[in-house]
Design a protein around this motif. Structure first.
Motif, PDB file in Angstrom:
ATOM      1  N   ARG A   1    -100.479 -21.950  40.615  1.00  0.00           N
ATOM      2  CA  ARG A   1     -99.921 -23.489  41.186  1.00  0.00           C
ATOM      3  C   ARG A   1    -101.013 -24.472  40.941  1.00  0.00           C
ATOM      4  N   GLY A   2    -101.938 -23.902  39.747  1.00  0.00           N
ATOM      5  CA  GLY A   2    -102.854 -24.917  39.352  1.00  0.00           C
ATOM      6  C   GLY A   2    -103.810 -25.461  40.153  1.00  0.00           C
ATOM      7  N   GLU A   3    -104.249 -24.664  41.521  1.00  0.00           N
ATOM      8  CA  GLU A   3    -104.849 -25.160  42.644  1.00  0.00           C
ATOM      9  C   GLU A   3    -106.494 -24.741  42.623  1.00  0.00           C
ATOM     10  N   ILE A   4    -106.578 -23.627  41.784  1.00  0.00           N
ATOM     11  CA  ILE A   4    -107.924 -23.393  41.346  1.00  0.00           C
ATOM     12  C   ILE A   4    -107.854 -22.775  40.039  1.00  0.00           C
ATOM     13  N   ASP A   5    -109.115 -22.784  39.470  1.00  0.00           N
ATOM     14  CA  ASP A   5    -109.376 -22.458  37.940  1.00  0.00           C
ATOM     15  C   ASP A   5    -109.246 -20.906  37.867  1.00  0.00           C
ATOM     16  N   LYS A   6    -108.785 -20.061  36.880  1.00  0.00           N
ATOM     17  CA  LYS A   6    -108.747 -18.780  36.690  1.00  0.00           C
ATOM     18  C   LYS A   6    -110.167 -18.211  36.938  1.00  0.00           C
ATOM     19  N   LYS A   7    -111.070 -19.229  36.497  1.00  0.00           N
ATOM     20  CA  LYS A   7    -112.564 -18.267  36.475  1.00  0.00           C
ATOM     21  C   LYS A   7    -113.021 -18.300  37.901  1.00  0.00           C
ATOM     22  N   ASP A   8    -112.451 -19.008  39.054  1.00  0.00           N
ATOM     23  CA  ASP A   8    -112.979 -18.980  40.267  1.00  0.00           C
ATOM     24  C   ASP A   8    -111.989 -17.948  41.109  1.00  0.00           C
ATOM     25  N   LEU A   9    -111.174 -17.134  40.400  1.00  0.00           N
ATOM     26  CA  LEU A   9    -110.348 -16.196  40.843  1.00  0.00           C
ATOM     27  C   LEU A   9    -111.056 -15.057  41.586  1.00  0.00           C
ATOM     28  N   ALA A  10    -112.344 -14.798  40.994  1.00  0.00           N
ATOM     29  CA  ALA A  10    -113.021 -13.590  41.513  1.00  0.00           C
ATOM     30  C   ALA A  10    -113.784 -13.863  42.788  1.00  0.00           C
ATOM     31  N   SER A  11    -114.232 -15.254  42.937  1.00  0.00           N
ATOM     32  CA  SER A  11    -114.877 -15.696  44.303  1.00  0.00           C
ATOM     33  C   SER A  11    -113.823 -15.883  45.146  1.00  0.00           C
TER      34      SER A  11
END
Lengths: 107, 43, 512
Positions: C402-412
């Motif tokens: 949905r473009g609400e977080i960056d893919k790099k923030d997925l892990a956190s």
């Protein structure tokens, strides 16, 4: 594997012939995938169900394995599986499934 | 010959992995005939 | 105005002797494979009561440590005991088996269960010493019977044996000679469920600081069914629980939905209160003997203790808005509909983003998600993975899509918006609800503003449908002051209301 599911696998194999059947799994982990695959090839490793000591040797894949994924309509796969594929450890699943097929699959 | 086309498919899905019905949609799209679909639950 | 979560009760019961005799994995094995290695090996993997108490996830369940504190300890947790951990916690307790047998007997209203007189004599003082067990319950304790009677019913009358340290100390007999719905097996499951629900309900009432007479209605959401051959699921656990717990002004009913039952029941309860139909409703559920040792084969094979050795129970008190407690926002519901389908992404979208979209909110606007809080110590060795983590990864992936977080923030994402699971695999028990007690406090302390509770249910196991199920709702900071201001209530009136509620809250804290 659930006892009723084992019973159904056995009955369908008798009805349609082992060579005509493919089992598709959706397990959450490699080890669980491997155990289910072992059940429909070598027999129930937990010695609990109707497939205990019954080596059906069926073709068995996890739905996320590349051999299966490439056969599925892309849009359907995207809608049904894609996000869960990101969650699962697909490499682990592939390695467990391949090991079982190499050892026990007869078709 | 395709691995799935024209084959009888038995599905053992997982509530916390991929459920049976979702796999059935995929298998049907690949030309397989789903003869049994079930979903297991370990929790 | 929205209803509020006024208080919660969470209890566990350590039941080592029931694992072998009442857990379906074991009872099935006894039928299909009676001499198996598993059955021989299992007794060597049973935890003592102290070990079950000294287990971090259990201490979290009863409120002695927070989910954040649990997450700070690296898992697995079964080999890292919390030394001298207490039996009692802020939300409830971990009751030992012997006392629970006495509680079960007091919950039997049909003279089905009897314990050996020496057993009763040995454990009655401990039972009475428990502050939550009041004199009306103690008065229901039967003095007990002779060994001959126990052996007669177990050997000749199809009664279920009640065992303590592997020794026969009582029986629970069938309630009908022919009707399987009233068999000893079913009656035992149902009385266990009722007794653990009673215990959780007593704690919830105490923790909410209400009087028993204040409760108008109770909804049971366990996964058992009580009835006879002419109405197999006739009911009702709720009212049966209320009777023993002393909720004299309550009526009640049962709500079912497999593991999603609690979420459905809480939405029902919040609706009853918000509509004005009732002022105070309790949602409660007891534990499930069938699931004891459910994944035991994997635990034994891997050299672990049998971790599924406790029954769970919980109760949530939902009341009219008091101006301070965390609210249940009925404008933010998610549900799995018939047309949703079973694709995991469709399920999680229906449950998570349905309500967010209605309010123009982002996934990250919810501070904490509580989907299914199963303890990964139990599920990982059994091949079911880390269930809460799987859910958080899905919710995170949705946020990326949905473009609400960056893919790099997925892990956190899982650590930031989620928690490590701590609840026993008792079906409905881990399903979103274990966090409600903590969420209430975190919201009232201002640490978080919004929490989403998500229940998911495997309806297909009933073989009536192939559908999945789920329900979600949002808990949030109290908005009574805003709502009243908008409705034209003066600021002074609001201050008086809040002052009164805060005083009550403080009084409860002191009482704790």
């Amino acid at each position: 594997m659930d006892l009723e599911n084992q019973k159904r696998v056995k009955e369908f194999t008798e009805e349609y012939g082992a060579e005509n059947i493919v089992v598709l799994l959706g397990a959450a982990e490699g080890e669980a995938s491997g155990l289910a695959a072992e059940t429909v090839t070598a027999g129930d490793p937990t010695f609990a169900g109707p497939l205990t000591g019954v080596s059906l040797g069926l073709k068995v894949y996890h739905v996320c394995e590349p051999e299966i994924k490439e056969l599925i309509d892309e849009a359907v796969y995207e809608e049904q599986i894609s996000m869960m594929e990101m969650v699962l450890d697909v490499d682990d699943i592939i390695s467990e499934m391949t090991a079982i097929r190499d050892e026990f699959c007869k078709y | 010959m395709s691995l799935l086309e024209g084959k009888k498919v038995i599905i053992i899905g997982d509530r916390d992995g991929i459920p049976g019905d979702a796999i059935a949609e995929c298998a049907t799209s690949a030309g397989a005939e789903v003869i049994y679909s079930s979903t297991e639950c370990f929790v | 105005m929205n209803s509020v979560v006024k208080g919660t009760g969470y209890i566990l019961v350590h039941t080592p002797d029931m694992i072998m005799r009442n857990g379906t994995t074991q009872t099935t094995e006894m039928i299909v494979n009676p001499g198996s290695e598993y059955l021989k090996e299992l007794p060597n993997h049973i935890r003592t009561y102290d070990q079950a108490v000294n287990y971090y996830p259990n201490q979290t369940y009863i409120g002695n440590m927070t989910p954040a504190e649990l997450a700070a300890i690296e898992g697995p947790w079964y080999d890292k005991p919390m030394e001298n951990a207490p039996r009692y916690g802020k939300f409830g307790e971990i009751m030992p088996e012997a006392e629970f047998y006495l509680l079960m007997q007091t919950c039997d209203v049909f003279d089905l269960m009897r314990l050996h007189k020496d057993f009763v004599a040995e454990h009655l003082e401990a039972f009475k010493a428990n502050p939550i067990i009041d004199e009306t319950i103690v008065a229901r304790v039967n003095a007990g019977v002779e060994q001959d009677e126990i052996e007669h019913f177990v050997n000749d009358e199809h009664a279920e044996g009640i065992y303590y340290n592997d020794k026969l100390v009582g029986y629970l007999k069938r309630a009908h000679d022919v009707d399987v719905n009233l068999s000893a097996h079913v009656m035992l499951e149902n009385i266990v469920s009722k007794a653990s629900s009673v215990l959780a309900t007593l704690y919830a009432v105490q923790n909410a600081g209400i009087n028993k007479e204040d409760v108008d209605y109770i909804i049971d959401c366990c996964e058992e069914a009580c009835g006879d051959m002419n109405q197999r699921g006739g009911g009702n656990f709720a009212k049966a629980t209320a009777e023993i717990a002393g909720l004299v002004n309550a009526s009640g009913s049962d709500v079912r939905g497999f593991c999603a039952g609690p979420a459905h029941a809480i939405v029902d309860a919040a609706s009853l209160v918000k509509s004005g139909a009732f002022k105070c409703v309790i949602v409660s559920a007891g534990g499930c003997t069938a699931k004891l040792g459910m994944n035991g084969k994997d635990h034994v094979k891997k050299g672990l203790p049998i971790l599924e050795d406790v029954l769970g129970g919980f109760a949530i008190v939902i009341t009219e808005n008091d101006g301070v407690s965390a609210e249940i926002n009925l404008d933010m519901l998610g549900k799995h509909s018939v047309g949703t389908g079973s694709a995991p992404q469709a399920v999680i979208s229906a449950l998570v983003t349905q309500s967010l979209d209605k309010h123009g909110l982002k996934i990250t606007d919810i501070d904490k998600y509580s989907p299914e809080m199963q303890n990964p110590d139990v599920t990982k060795p059994a091949g079911a993975g880390d269930v809460p983590l799987g859910n958080y990864k899905m919710i995170g992936a949705l946020a990326v899509k949905r473009g609400e977080i960056d893919k790099k923030d997925l892990a956190s994402f899982p650590a930031k918006h989620g928690m490590m699971g701590w609840a026993p695999t008792q079906g409905h028990i881990p399903s979103g609800v274990p966090y409600i007690g903590f969420a209430r406090e975190e919201i009232m302390r201002g640490e978080i503003k919004k929490a989403m509770i998500i229940g998911k249910g495997s309806l297909f196991l009933g073989r009536m449908t192939n559908l999945f199920d789920g329900m979600s709702f949002v808990m949030q900071t109290n908005t009574a002051a805003e709502a009243q201001a908008a409705a034209g209530v003066s600021e002074d009136e609001v201050k008086v209301l809040i002052g009164k509620a805060l005083k009550e809250f403080a009084a409860n804290l002191i009482a704790e």
